[in-house]
Design a protein around this motif. Sequence first.
Motif, PDB file in Angstrom:
ATOM      1  N   CYS A  39       0.829  -1.207   0.000  1.00  0.00           N
ATOM      2  CA  CYS A  39       0.000   0.000   0.000  1.00  0.00           C
ATOM      3  C   CYS A  39       0.865   1.259   0.000  1.00  0.00           C
ATOM      4  CB  CYS A  39      -0.913   0.004   1.225  1.00  0.00           C
ATOM      5  SG  CYS A  39      -1.959  -1.457   1.317  1.00  0.00           S
ATOM      6  N   GLU A  40       0.784   2.011  -1.086  1.00  0.00           N
ATOM      7  CA  GLU A  40       1.551   3.245  -1.215  1.00  0.00           C
ATOM      8  C   GLU A  40       0.795   4.342  -0.480  1.00  0.00           C
ATOM      9  OE1 GLU A  40       4.843   4.946  -1.763  1.00  0.00           O
ATOM     10  OE2 GLU A  40       4.640   3.094  -2.910  1.00  0.00           O
ATOM     11  N   THR A  41       1.233   4.625   0.754  1.00  0.00           N
ATOM     12  CA  THR A  41       0.449   5.487   1.643  1.00  0.00           C
ATOM     13  C   THR A  41       0.268   6.927   1.150  1.00  0.00           C
ATOM     14  OG1 THR A  41       2.424   5.873   3.007  1.00  0.00           O
ATOM     15  CG2 THR A  41       0.935   4.106   3.691  1.00  0.00           C
ATOM     16  N   PRO A  42       1.174   7.520   0.351  1.00  0.00           N
ATOM     17  CA  PRO A  42       0.906   8.881  -0.138  1.00  0.00           C
ATOM     18  C   PRO A  42      -0.041   8.951  -1.335  1.00  0.00           C
ATOM     19  CG  PRO A  42       3.277   8.440   0.022  1.00  0.00           C
ATOM     20  CD  PRO A  42       2.568   7.134   0.083  1.00  0.00           C
ATOM     21  N   SER A  43      -0.627   7.834  -1.716  1.00  0.00           N
ATOM     22  CA  SER A  43      -1.511   7.799  -2.882  1.00  0.00           C
ATOM     23  C   SER A  43      -2.917   8.261  -2.502  1.00  0.00           C
ATOM     24  CB  SER A  43      -1.563   6.379  -3.442  1.00  0.00           C
ATOM     25  OG  SER A  43      -2.570   6.262  -4.417  1.00  0.00           O
ATOM     26  N   ALA A  44      -3.515   9.052  -3.365  1.00  0.00           N
ATOM     27  CA  ALA A  44      -4.840   9.608  -3.073  1.00  0.00           C
ATOM     28  C   ALA A  44      -5.919   8.537  -2.990  1.00  0.00           C
ATOM     29  CB  ALA A  44      -5.205  10.647  -4.130  1.00  0.00           C
ATOM     30  N   ASP A  45      -5.774   7.439  -3.733  1.00  0.00           N
ATOM     31  CA  ASP A  45      -6.853   6.450  -3.787  1.00  0.00           C
ATOM     32  C   ASP A  45      -6.549   5.168  -3.019  1.00  0.00           C
ATOM     33  OD1 ASP A  45      -4.903   5.373  -5.414  1.00  0.00           O
ATOM     34  OD2 ASP A  45      -6.192   5.088  -7.168  1.00  0.00           O
ATOM     35  N   VAL A  46      -5.473   5.139  -2.226  1.00  0.00           N
ATOM     36  CA  VAL A  46      -5.040   3.876  -1.641  1.00  0.00           C
ATOM     37  C   VAL A  46      -6.045   3.302  -0.644  1.00  0.00           C
ATOM     38  CG1 VAL A  46      -3.658   4.945   0.208  1.00  0.00           C
ATOM     39  CG2 VAL A  46      -3.101   2.644  -0.607  1.00  0.00           C
ATOM     40  N   LEU A  91       2.931  -1.178   4.579  1.00  0.00           N
ATOM     41  CA  LEU A  91       2.761   0.271   4.528  1.00  0.00           C
ATOM     42  C   LEU A  91       4.019   0.858   3.908  1.00  0.00           C
ATOM     43  CD1 LEU A  91       1.425   0.530   8.181  1.00  0.00           C
ATOM     44  CD2 LEU A  91       0.045   0.578   6.094  1.00  0.00           C
ATOM     45  N   MET A  92       3.882   1.418   2.716  1.00  0.00           N
ATOM     46  CA  MET A  92       5.030   1.894   1.951  1.00  0.00           C
ATOM     47  C   MET A  92       4.904   3.400   1.684  1.00  0.00           C
ATOM     48  SD  MET A  92       5.562  -1.066  -0.923  1.00  0.00           S
ATOM     49  CE  MET A  92       4.411  -0.256  -2.028  1.00  0.00           C
ATOM     50  N   ASP A  93       6.045   4.070   1.725  1.00  0.00           N
ATOM     51  CA  ASP A  93       6.088   5.484   1.361  1.00  0.00           C
ATOM     52  C   ASP A  93       7.371   5.708   0.573  1.00  0.00           C
ATOM     53  OD1 ASP A  93       6.107   8.187   1.098  1.00  0.00           O
ATOM     54  OD2 ASP A  93       6.112   8.657   3.244  1.00  0.00           O
ATOM     55  N   HIS A  94       7.239   5.763  -0.746  1.00  0.00           N
ATOM     56  CA  HIS A  94       8.404   5.921  -1.612  1.00  0.00           C
ATOM     57  C   HIS A  94       8.642   7.383  -2.003  1.00  0.00           C
ATOM     58  CE1 HIS A  94       7.944   1.466  -2.382  1.00  0.00           C
ATOM     59  NE2 HIS A  94       9.241   1.592  -2.163  1.00  0.00           N
ATOM     60  N   ARG A 107      13.400   7.413   3.547  1.00  0.00           N
ATOM     61  CA  ARG A 107      13.309   5.955   3.510  1.00  0.00           C
ATOM     62  C   ARG A 107      14.175   5.372   2.389  1.00  0.00           C
ATOM     63  NH1 ARG A 107       9.079   3.538   6.803  1.00  0.00           N
ATOM     64  NH2 ARG A 107       8.019   5.179   7.961  1.00  0.00           N
ATOM     65  N   GLN A 108      13.629   4.566   1.491  1.00  0.00           N
ATOM     66  CA  GLN A 108      14.460   3.903   0.490  1.00  0.00           C
ATOM     67  C   GLN A 108      15.230   4.896  -0.378  1.00  0.00           C
ATOM     68  OE1 GLN A 108      12.384   1.183  -2.105  1.00  0.00           O
ATOM     69  NE2 GLN A 108      14.164   0.813  -3.391  1.00  0.00           N
ATOM     70  N   PHE A 109      14.614   6.036  -0.655  1.00  0.00           N
ATOM     71  CA  PHE A 109      15.232   6.973  -1.596  1.00  0.00           C
ATOM     72  C   PHE A 109      15.686   8.248  -0.894  1.00  0.00           C
ATOM     73  CE2 PHE A 109      12.391   4.471  -4.464  1.00  0.00           C
ATOM     74  CZ  PHE A 109      13.400   3.875  -5.195  1.00  0.00           C
ATOM     75  N   ARG A 110      16.431   8.080   0.204  1.00  0.00           N
ATOM     76  CA  ARG A 110      17.035   9.253   0.850  1.00  0.00           C
ATOM     77  C   ARG A 110      17.936   9.984  -0.137  1.00  0.00           C
ATOM     78  NH1 ARG A 110      20.190   6.704   5.492  1.00  0.00           N
ATOM     79  NH2 ARG A 110      20.094   4.906   4.095  1.00  0.00           N
ATOM     80  N   ASP A 111      18.637   9.222  -0.957  1.00  0.00           N
ATOM     81  CA  ASP A 111      19.466   9.797  -2.013  1.00  0.00           C
ATOM     82  C   ASP A 111      18.573   9.978  -3.252  1.00  0.00           C
ATOM     83  OD1 ASP A 111      21.218  10.359  -4.086  1.00  0.00           O
ATOM     84  OD2 ASP A 111      22.689   8.851  -3.504  1.00  0.00           O
ATOM     85  N   SER A 124       5.921  -2.868   7.819  1.00  0.00           N
ATOM     86  CA  SER A 124       6.333  -1.498   7.508  1.00  0.00           C
ATOM     87  C   SER A 124       7.525  -1.570   6.573  1.00  0.00           C
ATOM     88  CB  SER A 124       6.697  -0.737   8.778  1.00  0.00           C
ATOM     89  OG  SER A 124       6.974   0.620   8.470  1.00  0.00           O
ATOM     90  N   HIS A 125       7.466  -0.782   5.514  1.00  0.00           N
ATOM     91  CA  HIS A 125       8.432  -0.869   4.420  1.00  0.00           C
ATOM     92  C   HIS A 125       9.499   0.215   4.557  1.00  0.00           C
ATOM     93  CE1 HIS A 125       9.199  -2.576   0.431  1.00  0.00           C
ATOM     94  NE2 HIS A 125       9.502  -1.363   0.003  1.00  0.00           N
ATOM     95  N   ASP A 126      10.775  -0.187   4.515  1.00  0.00           N
ATOM     96  CA  ASP A 126      11.888   0.766   4.438  1.00  0.00           C
ATOM     97  C   ASP A 126      12.002   1.677   5.657  1.00  0.00           C
ATOM     98  OD1 ASP A 126      12.461  -0.236   1.898  1.00  0.00           O
ATOM     99  OD2 ASP A 126      11.295   1.296   0.877  1.00  0.00           O
ATOM    100  N   ASP A 127      11.752   1.165   6.863  1.00  0.00           N
ATOM    101  CA  ASP A 127      11.989   1.994   8.042  1.00  0.00           C
ATOM    102  C   ASP A 127      13.461   2.401   8.077  1.00  0.00           C
ATOM    103  OD1 ASP A 127       9.372   1.804   8.775  1.00  0.00           O
ATOM    104  OD2 ASP A 127       9.687   0.591  10.572  1.00  0.00           O
TER     105      ASP A 127
END
Length: 380
Positions: free
Chosen positions: A141-148, A166-169, A174-178, A231-234
């Motif tokens: 589940c991509e938590t910043p998505s409007a329709d999730v 629970l994912m937030d890309h 998280r995964q993409f700090r860089d 929880s994804h990418d803590d």
Amino acid sequence: MAGRVAIIENARLVLPDRVAAGWLAVVDGRIAEVGEGCAPERGLDLSGDTLIPGLVELHTDHLESHYAPRPGVRWHPLGAVLAYDAQIAASGITTVFDSLRAGTDPDGSGLGSELGALAQAIADARGSGLFRAEHRTHLRCETPSADVVDTVRAFAARFPVGLISLMDHTPGQRQFRDVSKYYQYAGRGGRPIAAIKAGTARKIRDGAAMNAVNRPALVALARERNIPLASHDDTTLDDVAMSCAESVALAEFPTTREAAQASHEAGITVMMGAPNLIRGGSHSGNVAAQDLAEAGLLSILSSDYVPASLLMAAFRLPEQVPGFSLPAAVATVTANPARATGLDDRGRIAAGLRADLVRVRIAQGIPVVREVWRAGERVA
């Protein structure tokens, strides 16, 4: 093997606590007896090949690559599902949590409304007895998505859900700090860098506000339906504290040693990617799976985006991490993921458990799947 006694003999058995030369008997799809030495009667001779439990995969993104093999291309849903299932079984995986993305990305990626069609194809294949492996559903589940939230609620009303992550890309954390790593990732399909940067700015602008609303709603939904949470990418201690407050059971791919350590101490099971171990590090520049294994923080491996990596990593782990036995390594892809998701009837070679088994031969330094059984029936 179902419906009768079947013997598998002359095997190198990877048992929960040791490796032994021996045999086992299967009756009605379950392991009836396990013994060392010579079998009481002749059976299927493994010629000294290794026998391990069927692999249990909690997070594989590979189904979507069969359904959407090229940008803008969609394959027949049932055909995609069956091709994926064949690859999963041939990799030694007998229980798989199909990872399906819920929530449309602002740049238009993700399954969107097609999620239901793919889930229906899975249900149809299961109902028709077409599957080799046992398939369960993991909603990513991509938590910043409007329709999730609406998407997950509608999905759970139609289909069973075995795990929610629970994912937030959102780039920059998280995964993409860089953020430069995110640009590389987002550009895989040949998208223009200008479009990627515009989408990135939009995600950073809107991500935190959307996440603040959607994540609690998804946690509440999971609690209502008694669905385990991951929880994804803590990355930070604050991330882990939030996971603890949400009763998260599984830490998927923590990006730092700090987060993995805190999760482990809090009783949250730590899972890392098998490709990370095989490649010698994270493709996103995050913490290496081997480092966590050496620190005693790694409990589960996932194939993530390469199904065959799961078996390879289990056999590679004892070679790369001193003190990691083969039974402990095999448990990271069998008993531990089964236990984390409440599947106590599989994941070990022991009397009374389901006869999910994989025959493995070492060839040119890598483990090769020779035969696979699910509930005593050969499926690969």
